[in-house]
Design a protein around this motif. Structure first.
Motif, short mmCIF file in Angstrom:
data_model
loop_
_atom_site.label_atom_id
_atom_site.label_comp_id
_atom_site.label_asym_id
_atom_site.label_seq_id
_atom_site.Cartn_x
_atom_site.Cartn_y
_atom_site.Cartn_z
N THR A 1 0.83 -1.20 0.00
CA THR A 1 0.00 0.00 0.00
C THR A 1 0.86 1.25 0.00
N ILE A 2 0.25 2.34 -0.43
CA ILE A 2 0.94 3.63 -0.40
C ILE A 2 1.22 4.03 1.05
N GLN A 3 0.24 3.81 1.94
CA GLN A 3 0.41 4.17 3.35
C GLN A 3 1.59 3.41 3.95
N ALA A 4 1.73 2.13 3.67
CA ALA A 4 2.86 1.35 4.21
C ALA A 4 4.19 1.89 3.68
N ALA A 5 4.22 2.29 2.41
CA ALA A 5 5.45 2.84 1.83
C ALA A 5 5.79 4.19 2.48
N VAL A 6 4.79 5.03 2.67
CA VAL A 6 5.01 6.33 3.30
C VAL A 6 5.48 6.15 4.74
N ASP A 7 4.89 5.21 5.46
CA ASP A 7 5.30 4.96 6.84
C ASP A 7 6.74 4.45 6.93
N ALA A 8 7.19 3.73 5.92
CA ALA A 8 8.55 3.19 5.91
C ALA A 8 9.58 4.22 5.42
N ALA A 9 9.12 5.29 4.82
CA ALA A 9 10.02 6.29 4.22
C ALA A 9 10.68 7.17 5.26
N ARG A 10 11.80 7.75 4.85
CA ARG A 10 12.52 8.73 5.65
C ARG A 10 12.62 10.02 4.85
N PRO A 11 12.90 11.15 5.49
CA PRO A 11 13.02 12.40 4.75
C PRO A 11 14.00 12.27 3.58
N VAL B 1 -5.28 0.87 -9.15
CA VAL B 1 -6.27 1.59 -8.37
C VAL B 1 -6.00 1.26 -6.90
N TYR B 2 -5.77 2.28 -6.11
CA TYR B 2 -5.44 2.13 -4.70
C TYR B 2 -6.60 2.67 -3.87
N GLU B 3 -7.28 1.79 -3.18
CA GLU B 3 -8.45 2.15 -2.38
C GLU B 3 -8.01 2.38 -0.94
N GLU B 4 -7.47 3.57 -0.69
CA GLU B 4 -6.95 3.90 0.63
C GLU B 4 -6.91 5.40 0.83
N ALA B 5 -6.84 5.80 2.08
CA ALA B 5 -6.63 7.19 2.48
C ALA B 5 -5.27 7.24 3.14
N VAL B 6 -4.39 8.09 2.63
CA VAL B 6 -3.00 8.11 3.07
C VAL B 6 -2.73 9.38 3.87
N ASP B 7 -2.16 9.21 5.08
CA ASP B 7 -1.70 10.33 5.91
C ASP B 7 -0.18 10.38 5.82
N VAL B 8 0.34 11.53 5.44
CA VAL B 8 1.79 11.70 5.28
C VAL B 8 2.32 12.54 6.44
N THR B 9 3.19 11.94 7.25
CA THR B 9 3.79 12.64 8.39
C THR B 9 5.32 12.70 8.29
N VAL B 10 5.88 12.25 7.17
CA VAL B 10 7.32 12.27 6.95
C VAL B 10 7.66 13.52 6.14
N GLU B 11 8.56 14.35 6.65
CA GLU B 11 8.93 15.58 5.98
C GLU B 11 9.80 15.31 4.76
N ASN B 12 9.76 16.27 3.82
CA ASN B 12 10.64 16.28 2.65
C ASN B 12 10.58 14.97 1.86
N LEU B 13 9.39 14.53 1.61
CA LEU B 13 9.13 13.28 0.90
C LEU B 13 8.57 13.62 -0.48
N THR B 14 8.91 12.82 -1.48
CA THR B 14 8.29 12.93 -2.79
C THR B 14 7.47 11.67 -3.03
N ILE B 15 6.20 11.86 -3.38
CA ILE B 15 5.30 10.75 -3.69
C ILE B 15 4.92 10.91 -5.15
N ARG B 16 5.35 9.97 -5.99
CA ARG B 16 5.21 10.12 -7.44
C ARG B 16 4.57 8.88 -8.07
N GLY B 17 3.54 9.11 -8.88
CA GLY B 17 2.96 8.04 -9.67
C GLY B 17 3.71 7.89 -10.97
#
Length: 178
Positions: free
Chosen positions: A66-76, A86-102
């Motif tokens: 999932t996108i949320q799992a990837a964001v949670d594992a990411a670092r700045p 198609v990703y059926e999720e709501a993603v909360d981003v709390t990691v600073e200086n992150l790029t999320i790209r499709g």
């Protein structure tokens, strides 16, 4: 009665220009100076708490389902790269200086199913979202709130409840090719 008005001489004009130049130079020097008081112990404490940027690429769904799992594992400084799907999720981003790209604006789709509130909700400074679509969310497709520094590029949003792309109480951002 007043006497004759003194004439300005080139010397007076030259002195004024010199003083204006010195004033400008002083303001520039003051603006460029640091507040460093030489206390390296406080600097060391700040760097110990700040995560180190890795610059890694985290792939969805190859590395995380999932996108949320990837964001949670990411670092700045990391890049979360999302494959078409198609990703059926709501993603909360709390990691600073992150790029999320499709990988494809029209084929990387976040779908809220008219039940989820926000597609991507960004709560961290310096987050960029690029090249994807958000649809069918009850509130917002892409949402930055209370952040400093943000970017949204090549985003598509439709059939969302309030806004497709929304930056609330956020500053120093850029939205382009929306």
């Amino acid at each position: 009665m007043s006497g004759p008005t003194p004439r300005r001489t080139p010397m007076t004009r030259g002195i004024r220009r010199a003083l204006a130049g010195l004033l400008a130079l002083g303001l520039l020097a003051g603006a460029c100076s640091s507040d460093d008081d030489g206390d390296t112990a406080a600097d060391d404490e700040a760097t110990e708490e700040t995560p180190v940027a890795t610059g890694a690429t985290i792939r969805v769904p190859e590395d995380h389902d999932t996108i949320q799992a990837a964001v949670d594992a990411a670092r700045p400084g990391d890049l979360v790269l999302i494959a078409p799907g198609v990703y059926e999720e709501a993603v909360d981003v709390t990691v600073e200086n992150l790029t999320i790209r499709g990988l494809d604006r029209n084929e990387v789709i976040l779908d809220g199913g008219f039940e989820l509130e926000n597609g991507l909700r960004v709560l961290a400074d310096g987050v960029a979202i690029e090249n994807m679509t958000a649809r069918n969310y009850t509130t917002n497709g892409f949402f930055w709130t209370g952040v400093t520094g943000y970017r949204g590029s090549y985003l598509t949003a439709y059939r969302n409840g309030d806004y497709g792309v929304y930056a609330f109480d956020s500053v120093k951002g850029q939205l382009e090719h929306i």
